[in-house]
Design a protein around this motif. Structure first.
Motif, PDB file in Angstrom:
ATOM      1  N   ALA B   2       0.842  -1.196   0.000  1.00  0.00           N
ATOM      2  CA  ALA B   2       0.000   0.000   0.000  1.00  0.00           C
ATOM      3  C   ALA B   2       0.875   1.243   0.000  1.00  0.00           C
ATOM      4  O   ALA B   2       1.900   1.294   0.678  1.00  0.00           O
ATOM      5  CB  ALA B   2      -0.897   0.001   1.233  1.00  0.00           C
ATOM      6  N   ALA B   3       0.453   2.256  -0.765  1.00  0.00           N
ATOM      7  CA  ALA B   3       1.211   3.503  -0.778  1.00  0.00           C
ATOM      8  C   ALA B   3       1.073   4.191   0.573  1.00  0.00           C
ATOM      9  O   ALA B   3       0.055   4.102   1.223  1.00  0.00           O
ATOM     10  CB  ALA B   3       0.687   4.406  -1.886  1.00  0.00           C
ATOM     11  N   GLN B   4       2.104   4.893   0.966  1.00  0.00           N
ATOM     12  CA  GLN B   4       2.136   5.517   2.276  1.00  0.00           C
ATOM     13  C   GLN B   4       2.504   6.978   2.100  1.00  0.00           C
ATOM     14  O   GLN B   4       3.145   7.363   1.139  1.00  0.00           O
ATOM     15  CB  GLN B   4       3.214   4.843   3.099  1.00  0.00           C
ATOM     16  CG  GLN B   4       4.276   4.218   2.213  1.00  0.00           C
ATOM     17  CD  GLN B   4       5.600   3.988   2.850  1.00  0.00           C
ATOM     18  OE1 GLN B   4       6.333   4.932   3.055  1.00  0.00           O
ATOM     19  NE2 GLN B   4       5.897   2.758   3.133  1.00  0.00           N
ATOM     20  N   LYS B   5       2.121   7.772   3.057  1.00  0.00           N
ATOM     21  CA  LYS B   5       2.487   9.180   3.022  1.00  0.00           C
ATOM     22  C   LYS B   5       3.834   9.308   3.709  1.00  0.00           C
ATOM     23  O   LYS B   5       3.950   9.068   4.913  1.00  0.00           O
ATOM     24  CB  LYS B   5       1.412   9.960   3.775  1.00  0.00           C
ATOM     25  CG  LYS B   5       1.287  11.379   3.286  1.00  0.00           C
ATOM     26  CD  LYS B   5       0.047  12.035   3.851  1.00  0.00           C
ATOM     27  CE  LYS B   5       0.056  13.518   3.534  1.00  0.00           C
ATOM     28  NZ  LYS B   5      -1.111  14.171   4.091  1.00  0.00           N
ATOM     29  N   PRO B   6       4.852   9.657   2.984  1.00  0.00           N
ATOM     30  CA  PRO B   6       6.180   9.620   3.601  1.00  0.00           C
ATOM     31  C   PRO B   6       6.466  10.844   4.458  1.00  0.00           C
ATOM     32  O   PRO B   6       5.884  11.909   4.268  1.00  0.00           O
ATOM     33  CB  PRO B   6       7.111   9.582   2.393  1.00  0.00           C
ATOM     34  CG  PRO B   6       6.368  10.268   1.316  1.00  0.00           C
ATOM     35  CD  PRO B   6       4.909  10.027   1.564  1.00  0.00           C
ATOM     36  N   SER B   7       7.368  10.692   5.402  1.00  0.00           N
ATOM     37  CA  SER B   7       7.782  11.796   6.277  1.00  0.00           C
ATOM     38  C   SER B   7       9.261  11.620   6.614  1.00  0.00           C
ATOM     39  O   SER B   7       9.860  10.610   6.277  1.00  0.00           O
ATOM     40  CB  SER B   7       6.952  11.779   7.554  1.00  0.00           C
ATOM     41  OG  SER B   7       7.182  10.566   8.247  1.00  0.00           O
ATOM     42  N   ILE B   8       9.845  12.615   7.265  1.00  0.00           N
ATOM     43  CA  ILE B   8      11.229  12.467   7.732  1.00  0.00           C
ATOM     44  C   ILE B   8      11.249  12.444   9.253  1.00  0.00           C
ATOM     45  O   ILE B   8      10.340  12.951   9.897  1.00  0.00           O
ATOM     46  CB  ILE B   8      12.181  13.570   7.195  1.00  0.00           C
ATOM     47  CG1 ILE B   8      11.651  14.976   7.496  1.00  0.00           C
ATOM     48  CG2 ILE B   8      12.404  13.410   5.726  1.00  0.00           C
ATOM     49  CD1 ILE B   8      12.646  16.063   7.111  1.00  0.00           C
ATOM     50  N   PRO B   9      12.306  11.852   9.817  1.00  0.00           N
ATOM     51  CA  PRO B   9      12.375  11.743  11.273  1.00  0.00           C
ATOM     52  C   PRO B   9      12.346  13.118  11.942  1.00  0.00           C
ATOM     53  O   PRO B   9      12.891  14.090  11.420  1.00  0.00           O
ATOM     54  CB  PRO B   9      13.727  11.051  11.512  1.00  0.00           C
ATOM     55  CG  PRO B   9      14.012  10.308  10.250  1.00  0.00           C
ATOM     56  CD  PRO B   9      13.442  11.159   9.155  1.00  0.00           C
TER      57      PRO B   9
END
Lengths: 458, 458
Positions: B2-9
């Motif tokens: 499933a596609a995910q909404k990416p983020s950074i730490p």
């Protein structure tokens, strides 16, 4: 605490002053070219969320990711049962960040996160280290730099031609003169599989093709029939493809004939022709582009052009490669982001420069002028001129203590400093300085202004 | 998947094109100065062995280190009992590497490992990110750059004066004009403690002194008596020290009087006088060095000069600091390696440049000339000139597709491209090009040679 003998982790390296000067020369040359072509720099964090990294590099890649322990009491979410279920299961409980494994996934993540504000087509370059928990061996490190440039948001084939031009310019500027830029097109490979009646089997075909250099034509044919399920007719039909030769134009006309029944194959030929036309229009002095039908890389990813650069007569793999893709950001739910990119293998190019002794004279020289420190009087006499030289942009230093002359000269030699200034009581009385050329040994007694004029243009 | 909404730490940052241009300007300015003073670059690996890192930054530092999980089956050396003993105990079993926490420990480690081959005095600079598992907040990141320069292997006070000169030059070149370089000497602080009858208590003294700006003299005096065990007489004896004022020379003469009974204190005064004499001999136009008897930092480490730079009238902490130490490498069993070093707070200087709008015009401009893409004919007419411009060192690009004019112009504006070239059928017929200055709007129809001449000097 007892003193310990320190070491660095296996597969990692310190870059000392001499290596740094060489690496800076190499990377500055590459950066200057990227900029000249309108590429802009991006840097992403060393740590990415594991949710971003995992599943993007296959099972083996997931294994090779360096994972970072959650900070503080990292076991706080784990139960005894988690422990017993083993490393893979417990990972989710103790770690949520990993070290960057390549520059492509972070780039895709960046594009998705900033899609609203970025200007497309977006031309970005990125030069940063990546980490892989591979078994270290000669030439393979656990920390190494990648150096990528990509244009996304356009399928213009001018971009492919510009990549050829950039590869050419960088290597020319580095004086790596004997190299070949190999180019192919994924659609041609697809078309070939179609044309020999093995539609959809270009991956199998390419794995075998890839071994041509190593095991020879006969063994490849054998492998195709015995292990890859190709019929004898298919293998026979492949024969003319392996034998394609001559100029790029000659190869293209043979390919057109072979691929005449494959729409996708002909599209690949057409794209390649257009790229080569643009390369021609750029009028590169000596573009060194060679169509290589057997060039196959990144098949799970590339959909159009495929590039690879080899240095002729040096035993080292490819020093640059890339290709066109049509779905950079699909894994993050943003479809249709096509682009084309390539990278330079910085460590390999460094090794080539070493082997061919291509570093320009002076690469490892940082200081131009050193003042010898005779005694306090001499030192204080020299300080104002030292500062004047620096104000004029000349890198200069004074040996900080009045130790033995030999020690000071050794220092100058070790730092490859080309000029040394001596000022004893005679010079001070005459308000002059003795400037010594460390290579020729030549000395002259001159004024401050003359000295500045002499070393300034270096 | 499933596609995910990416983020950074949390606490990490992407640096996009505009920030990178600014950061490059800042770091290149600093590097150029370091080099001009004979400093050489060093880079050390991102991961260090935990045996190198642990115990060097105190208990809190050990907590704030990011630790990297051993690769593969990281639980293989752990027993159920280890798990039950908790995170701290189990760490030894699951992790042997951590992320660089600062640049000093890796530098010390490098010096120890390479002591046989390095040329001393060794002047090194190092600009790399470091990582700390601190709670992120405004202006505090978990990944941030440090920028250090040190000279080790000499106790010459010329090095201190050169640090003043470098701080001065960098800030001048960045056009940060209103700043103060504060200088003090650890030995003076020791001497003061001695002189007021509180020998060995300079740490307590300094903690209190440090609060002078914030809580005022009375509160500091109260604290010294009530919490730090200073007698009323000691606090009274301190009074003239807090009141020292005037020029550096005036302050030094007051200090000499106060410290006349303290050998170490007088040594500190003498060192400071010598540093200021060298600064004088360098003849800096406006050295902005101010002796500040209340300047106290790095007391567990510094043994001689202490530096700190503040930008006046900007609400931000110090932007640079440093000092002399006499035992860089003792923790690794190599005694007596003295040196002096300093660092620039890159993030803070960046913020100052933003607040005071000090970035030079053109900092964020990467491409000088963009060719508009009207149609295939126009495009192909422009490609040879595009390449010629690049050959002349001009950064240039062509919009890769013939989309609407407005879109192409928006692209040029967003990239702050100062010149645009237009070539329609009229220009092609006349073998000319229209060059448009994007700022003034001015247009001229000129030949290829004229165009090159016009944009080359930018």
């Amino acid at each position: 605490m007892a003193a310990q003998k320190p070491s660095i982790p296996r597969g990692t390296r310190d870059f000392g002053p001499e290596q740094m000067e060489k690496r800076n020369f190499l990377l500055d040359t590459i950066k200057a070219t990227f900029r000249k072509f309108g590429f802009q720099q991006l840097e992403t964090p060393t740590m990415e969320n594991l949710s971003v990294l995992m599943g993007k590099y296959g099972d083996e890649g997931d294994q090779l990711l360096f994972k970072v322990l959650n900070s503080g009491d990292y076991l706080k979410s784990s139960k005894e049962d988690d422990f017993h279920q083993g490393s893979k299961h417990m990972l989710k409980k103790v770690s949520e960040k990993g070290l960057r494994y390549d520059l492509t996934v972070p780039f895709a993540r960046y594009v998705v996160m900033n899609r609203g504000t970025l200007t497309f087509p977006f031309k970005r370059f990125q030069i940063q280290p990546v980490w892989r928990a591979d078994r270290p061996q000669k030439g393979r490190y656990r920390e190494f730099y990648q150096c990528d440039a990509d244009v996304v948001g356009t399928d213009s084939l001018i971009c492919e031609a510009e990549i050829v031009s950039m590869m050419n310019e960088v290597l020319d500027n580095l004086k790596v003169s004997d190299f070949t830029i190999k180019i192919n097109n994924r659609k041609i490979l697809t078309g070939i599989a179609e044309a020999v009646g093995q539609e959809g089997k270009e991956a199998e075909l390419c794995v075998a093709i890839d071994k041509l250099d190593k095991i020879g034509l006969e063994k490849v044919q054998e492998e195709l029939m015995q292990q890859r399920g190709f019929s004898q007719e298919s293998v026979a039909a492949l024969q003319p493809i392996f034998e394609v030769s001559g100029s790029n134009a000659e190869k293209l006309s043979v390919l057109k004939e072979i691929l005449k029944g494959s729409e996708v194959g002909l599209k690949g030929v057409e794209e390649l022709e257009e790229v080569l036309k643009y390369v021609d229009l750029f009028g590169l002095a000596n573009p060194r582009v060679e169509l290589d039908v057997t060039l196959a890389r990144g098949l799970s990813y590339y959909t159009g052009a495929i590039f690879e650069v080899k240095v002729n007569n040096v035993q080292i793999g490819s020093i640059s490669g890339g290709g066109r893709y049509d779905n950079l950001t699909g894994v993050f739910g943003m479809e249709g982001m096509s682009g084309v990119g390539f990278s330079f293998g910085v460590d390999r190019i460094y090794d080539v420069m070493e082997e061919l002794e291509l570093w320009p004279v002076g690469t490892t020289q940082s200081t131009a002028v050193m003042f010898v420190n005779f005694d306090e009087q001499s030192q204080n006499y020299c300080l104002p001129l030292l500062q004047r030289l620096r104000n004029e942009g000349v890198s200069a230093e004074i040996y900080p203590q009045s130790v033995k002359m030999k020690k000071q000269m050794t220092y100058a030699n070790n730092k490859a400093i080309p000029f040394v200034v001596l000022a004893g009581s005679n010079e001070i009385e005459a308000q002059k300085y003795t400037l010594k050329n460390m290579e020729s040994g030549e000395q002259s007694v001159i004024s401050a202004d003359e000295l500045i004029a002499k070393v300034k243009g270096l």
